[in-house]
Design a protein around this motif. Structure first.
Motif, short mmCIF file in Angstrom:
data_model
loop_
_atom_site.label_atom_id
_atom_site.label_comp_id
_atom_site.label_asym_id
_atom_site.label_seq_id
_atom_site.Cartn_x
_atom_site.Cartn_y
_atom_site.Cartn_z
N THR A 50 0.71 -1.16 -0.16
CA THR A 50 0.10 0.04 0.07
C THR A 50 0.93 1.32 0.07
N GLY A 51 2.16 1.01 0.31
CA GLY A 51 2.96 2.15 0.30
C GLY A 51 4.48 2.17 -0.41
N LEU A 52 4.92 2.95 -0.91
CA LEU A 52 6.13 3.15 -1.67
C LEU A 52 7.22 2.70 -0.89
N ASP A 53 7.46 2.89 0.44
CA ASP A 53 8.48 2.47 1.41
C ASP A 53 8.23 0.96 1.67
N GLU A 54 7.20 0.42 1.90
CA GLU A 54 6.85 -1.00 2.04
C GLU A 54 7.28 -1.64 0.79
N LEU A 235 10.07 4.12 -8.55
CA LEU A 235 9.53 5.28 -9.18
C LEU A 235 8.20 4.96 -10.41
N PHE A 236 8.46 3.93 -10.87
CA PHE A 236 7.82 3.39 -12.02
C PHE A 236 6.64 3.11 -11.41
N ALA A 237 6.37 2.13 -10.29
CA ALA A 237 5.34 1.89 -9.59
C ALA A 237 4.62 2.99 -9.07
N GLY A 238 5.24 4.13 -8.32
CA GLY A 238 4.44 5.34 -7.78
C GLY A 238 3.68 6.20 -8.78
N ILE A 239 4.54 6.34 -9.97
CA ILE A 239 4.20 7.17 -11.28
C ILE A 239 2.61 6.21 -11.65
N THR A 240 2.92 5.15 -11.75
CA THR A 240 1.78 4.24 -12.30
C THR A 240 0.40 4.07 -11.50
N THR A 288 -0.12 14.85 -10.00
CA THR A 288 0.51 15.51 -8.88
C THR A 288 -0.58 15.45 -7.67
N PRO A 289 -2.16 15.85 -8.05
CA PRO A 289 -3.01 15.66 -7.16
C PRO A 289 -3.12 14.48 -6.23
N GLN A 290 -3.07 13.37 -7.20
CA GLN A 290 -3.06 11.81 -6.83
C GLN A 290 -1.71 11.62 -6.11
N LEU A 291 -0.66 12.15 -6.25
CA LEU A 291 0.67 11.89 -5.74
C LEU A 291 0.38 12.60 -4.12
N ASP A 296 2.94 10.50 -1.89
CA ASP A 296 4.03 9.92 -2.77
C ASP A 296 4.65 11.11 -3.48
N THR A 297 4.46 12.40 -3.46
CA THR A 297 4.99 13.60 -4.16
C THR A 297 6.50 13.66 -3.86
N GLY A 298 6.75 13.79 -2.63
CA GLY A 298 8.26 14.03 -2.52
C GLY A 298 9.24 12.76 -3.01
N GLU A 299 8.74 11.57 -3.00
CA GLU A 299 9.40 10.44 -3.47
C GLU A 299 9.41 10.54 -5.08
#
Length: 343
Positions: A50-54, A235-240, A288-291, A296-299
């Protein structure tokens, strides 16, 4: 979200090594690992995150486990979209009935050898909604590819392509943009038609650049080369994920479809790569609104800045190629980029 990463198994001299059975034996019965089409390939699959850190922690653990097992088998785990050198048994299929059927049906595609991609799954339980997202993600797939290219070197030379994997995959008849389907039933009809006509051996053999997963309630974005580093994959996962969430909002607001990109042929791909900065800025503005909503915006913005400084996997591979040339030093450097030094 969940991520599948495909890797090469290479001898220290760069020859492909059909060592997947040995590596799998050393890993054991962990279902997060499996052999791929060629016996010199290995795939890892994260659990649902559920999170990019995870996600990052899990990707690191999977790469470390796979690399340690590969080392014990006397080979390197390499994150590259295509084998760098034309040595070793490039046609060494994994011994599974499905793969043998694929090779018999598509000998020309199989003869090119194994390539490695990164597949990001984003959960959308509503298949009607997921089908609508497929229609809207089409115009964004070229920029996603341009951000994730990682296979410029193969056949012991620079191919001139940032993603030779993309070029090679065009030999598979279903490796193309998804269509525009008015409903999930129409999507399913198309899939059944492709299988019935022999264009694919089964539902899993539909290689659209984005598709509805045959196994999970997800949209599966398959356009990317496997990431040279964990940071590339995150990065790819966060953007997607942010893009899919944005497209869902577009659907709910009944916004019009953007014009679809045409077939991704060489000239268009290179044009996208040259114009990546502008395309990326447009993509970031949209998502960006969904980031922000996901935190996730900073990441993601830091990841884009890293790509600006250091380059894509393709650019970094080329730098290593210029430094080492066709030597074992190049393979060792790729292995070092592949395997993180930390958890």
């Amino acid at each position: 979200m969940g991520v599948e990463e495909e890797f090469l198994l290479l001898d220290p001299d760069g020859a492909v090594a059909p060592a997947a059975p040995d590596v799998m034996r050393r890993i054991g019965s962990d279902r997060r690992f499996k052999p791929e089409y060629m016996s010199y390939q290995l795939e890892t699959a994260t659990s649902v995150c559920t999170g990019l850190d995870e996600l990052r922690r899990e990707l690191i653990r999977l790469r470390l486990v796979a690399a340690q097992a590969a080392e014990k088998a006397g080979v390197y785990l390499i994150a590259s979209g295509a084998p760098p050198f034309p040595t070793g048994p490039l046609g060494a299929l994994s011994h599974e009935d499905r793969y043998l059927k694929l090779a018999e049906r598509f000998p020309e595609a199989t003869a090119i050898g194994g390539t490695c991609g990164c597949h990001v799954h984003i959960g959308i339980p509503d298949r009607e909604l997921a089908t609508a997202v497929l229609s809207r993600i089409r115009p964004w797939l070229p920029v996603l590819l341009a951000l994730t290219v990682n296979s410029p070197v193969t056949r012991a030379g620079d191919t001139g392509w940032d993603s030779f994997r993309y070029r090679a995959q065009l030999s598979w008849p279903t490796f193309r943009l998804p269509g525009v389907w008015p409903s999930a039933e129409r999507y399913d009809q198309e899939i059944r038609s492709l299988v019935a006509s022999g264009t694919a051996v089964d539902v899993s053999g539909i290689y659209f650049l984005a598709r509805l997963s045959a196994r999970y309630p997800t949209i599966e974005v398959r356009v990317a080369d496997t990431g040279l580093s964990v940071d590339d994959t995150v990065l790819f996962a966060g953007i997607t994920r942010a893009l899919v969430a944005t497209l869902i909002e577009d659907i709910r607001r009944r916004e019009k479809l953007l014009p679809a990109s045409g077939p991704l042929v060489s000239e268009q791909l290179l044009a996208v790569a040259r114009g990546r900065a502008g395309q990326t800025a447009r993509l970031l503005t949209k998502i960006t609104p969904q980031l922000d909503a996901a935190g996730d915006t900073g990441e993601v913005y830091a990841g884009i800045e890293r790509l600006r400084r250091e380059g894509t996997g393709a650019r970094r591979q080329r730098h290593l190629w210029q430094k080492y040339g066709p030597t074992s030093g190049f393979i060792g450097a790729l292995a070092a980029e592949t395997v993180p030094a930390r958890i």
